[in-house]
Design a protein around this motif. Structure first.
Motif, mmCIF file in Angstrom:
data_model
loop_
_atom_site.group_PDB
_atom_site.id
_atom_site.type_symbol
_atom_site.label_atom_id
_atom_site.label_comp_id
_atom_site.label_asym_id
_atom_site.label_seq_id
_atom_site.Cartn_x
_atom_site.Cartn_y
_atom_site.Cartn_z
ATOM 1 N N HIS A 95 0.867 -1.184 0.000
ATOM 2 C CA HIS A 95 0.000 0.000 0.000
ATOM 3 C C HIS A 95 0.897 1.226 0.000
ATOM 4 N N ARG A 96 0.643 2.140 -0.928
ATOM 5 C CA ARG A 96 1.441 3.361 -1.029
ATOM 6 C C ARG A 96 0.598 4.580 -0.684
ATOM 7 N N GLY A 97 1.250 5.563 -0.046
ATOM 8 C CA GLY A 97 0.560 6.802 0.261
ATOM 9 C C GLY A 97 -0.056 6.807 1.648
ATOM 10 N N SER A 98 -1.007 7.717 1.853
ATOM 11 C CA SER A 98 -1.612 7.916 3.167
ATOM 12 C C SER A 98 -2.323 6.658 3.669
ATOM 13 N N PHE A 147 8.290 3.283 5.352
ATOM 14 C CA PHE A 147 7.169 4.028 5.930
ATOM 15 C C PHE A 147 7.674 5.401 6.368
ATOM 16 N N LEU A 148 7.139 6.456 5.758
ATOM 17 C CA LEU A 148 7.637 7.812 5.962
ATOM 18 C C LEU A 148 6.678 8.691 6.761
ATOM 19 N N GLY A 149 5.561 8.130 7.204
ATOM 20 C CA GLY A 149 4.590 8.905 7.972
ATOM 21 C C GLY A 149 3.177 8.603 7.532
ATOM 22 N N TYR A 150 2.222 8.853 8.427
ATOM 23 C CA TYR A 150 0.823 8.474 8.214
ATOM 24 C C TYR A 150 0.259 9.055 6.917
ATOM 25 N N ASP A 151 0.552 10.311 6.615
ATOM 26 C CA ASP A 151 -0.022 10.965 5.441
ATOM 27 C C ASP A 151 1.002 11.241 4.339
ATOM 28 N N HIS A 152 2.208 10.673 4.457
ATOM 29 C CA HIS A 152 3.235 10.947 3.449
ATOM 30 C C HIS A 152 2.867 10.255 2.132
ATOM 31 N N PRO A 153 2.868 10.980 1.017
ATOM 32 C CA PRO A 153 2.440 10.392 -0.267
ATOM 33 C C PRO A 153 3.356 9.296 -0.794
ATOM 34 N N ASP A 154 4.602 9.246 -0.288
ATOM 35 C CA ASP A 154 5.544 8.234 -0.768
ATOM 36 C C ASP A 154 5.752 7.087 0.213
ATOM 37 N N SER A 155 4.965 7.050 1.291
ATOM 38 C CA SER A 155 5.071 5.952 2.249
ATOM 39 C C SER A 155 4.669 4.627 1.620
ATOM 40 N N GLU A 156 5.291 3.550 2.095
ATOM 41 C CA GLU A 156 4.899 2.213 1.667
ATOM 42 C C GLU A 156 4.759 1.310 2.885
ATOM 43 N N VAL A 157 3.683 0.527 2.905
ATOM 44 C CA VAL A 157 3.421 -0.449 3.959
ATOM 45 C C VAL A 157 3.057 -1.762 3.282
ATOM 46 N N ASP A 158 3.633 -2.862 3.748
ATOM 47 C CA ASP A 158 3.311 -4.175 3.205
ATOM 48 C C ASP A 158 2.206 -4.828 4.025
ATOM 49 N N LEU A 159 1.251 -5.429 3.330
ATOM 50 C CA LEU A 159 0.125 -6.106 3.968
ATOM 51 C C LEU A 159 0.273 -7.607 3.711
ATOM 52 N N TYR A 160 0.373 -8.390 4.763
ATOM 53 C CA TYR A 160 0.606 -9.833 4.679
ATOM 54 C C TYR A 160 -0.687 -10.600 4.931
ATOM 55 N N ILE A 161 -1.106 -11.391 3.953
ATOM 56 C CA ILE A 161 -2.287 -12.240 4.067
ATOM 57 C C ILE A 161 -1.825 -13.700 4.080
#
Length: 291
Positions: free
Chosen positions: A235-238, A274-288
């Motif tokens: 997931h990218r962005g906010s 991860f660069l911050g909650y609302d940073h447009p360039d943040s990335e978070v990985d979601l593991y299913i």
């Protein structure tokens, strides 16, 4: 080629004719491309074919009508493009795991299968901010120490939970180098994917990777993520758009994939991307977790 504009035109045509006898070739013509090229881009960028989107939207529309109108099931079935209530029931049960009649009786607007219309904002989000085709990885066992909070799908309180977790991090012993954070969605014993909706309360643990739980203060929760295979989405962005990403995972990918879910707890992984909650360039990985 501006495929995004073509996809918007395709979706507009589908939604305007959702209760009509739509042919995918007509959708492609309305978008100004051949069926082959448009369908290929639809799958590449949005994770499903045009025909799959039409079917899911019709079923989701039918599910809403079951809950919020007194229309007969046969009328909903015909409007949804099915030749009979039996054909509608088979397709409905394959997605929602219950019959249309029982779905209406239960009065539960379920999360799985709730295929929302691809408006311009959601379309842009899926194209630019979500990896709609996940990576399949094997992960080792991971130990996490953190704090627990309550939330719902419609009222995600991740920001406050992580603010508290970060303020308490200095009190966690045995932290692993690298500073990886984990947001673990804890399973609800009384709920499944087929009974969860936007208002069901569940718990999430926000914590950090440790190499042991030795000397861990009592205010922290101990979590062990078992080793195993996972489908990993980015997931990218906010994080404000995180619910829309999960909506894609459970409303599209989950209904399309041939992977078999392993009902371990799913989680988010926060690392140096991860660069911050609302940073447009943040990335978070979601593991299913999968088998």
């Amino acid at each position: 080629m501006d495929y995004r504009k073509s996809l918007e035109q395709a979706v507009i045509y589908i939604e305007a004719n959702l209760r009509e006898d739509i042919r995918v070739e007509e959708v492609a013509k309305a978008a100004g491309y051949s069926y082959y090229h448009l369908n290929r881009q639809f799958y590449s960028l949005l994770g499903e074919t045009i025909g799959s989107y039409i079917k899911k939207r019709r079923l989701a529309d039918g599910a809403k009508r079951l809950l919020y109108t007194d229309e007969r099931i046969i009328d909903i079935a015909i409007d949804s493009g099915f030749e009979s209530s039996e054909a509608f029931s088979r397709a409905f049960k394959a997605v929602y795991r219950v019959s249309p009649q029982l779905y209406r009786t239960n009065r539960l607007d379920a999360y799985v299968g709730a295929k929302e219309r691809l408006d311009q904002g959601l379309l842009q989000h899926l194209i630019a901010n979500v990896t709609v085709h996940p990576k399949i990885v094997s992960m080792p066992e991971i130990k996490v120490a953190g704090i627990r909070g309550e939330t719902t799908l419609s009222d995600i309180k991740l920001r406050d939970l992580w603010k508290n977790a970060n303020s308490m991090r200095c009190h966690i012993p045995n932290l692993m180098k690298g500073g990886r954070g984990f947001g673990i969605c804890e399973a609800c014993n009384e709920n499944t994917l087929y009974t969860m909706n936007d208002f069901v309360l569940f718990t999430e643990v926000a914590g950090f990777e440790v190499d042991s739980f030795e000397d861990l203060p009592s205010q922290f929760v101990k979590k062990v993520l078992p080793a195993g295979k996972c489908a990993v989405f980015t997931h990218r962005g906010s994080l404000r758009m995180l619910p829309q990403t999960f909506e894609y995972i459970w409303g599209t990918w989950f209904l399309e994939t041939e992977e078999e879910l392993d009902f371990r707890e799913d989680f988010e992984l926060y690392d140096n991307r991860f660069l911050g909650y609302d940073h447009p360039d943040s990335e978070v990985d979601l593991y299913i977790p999968i088998r």
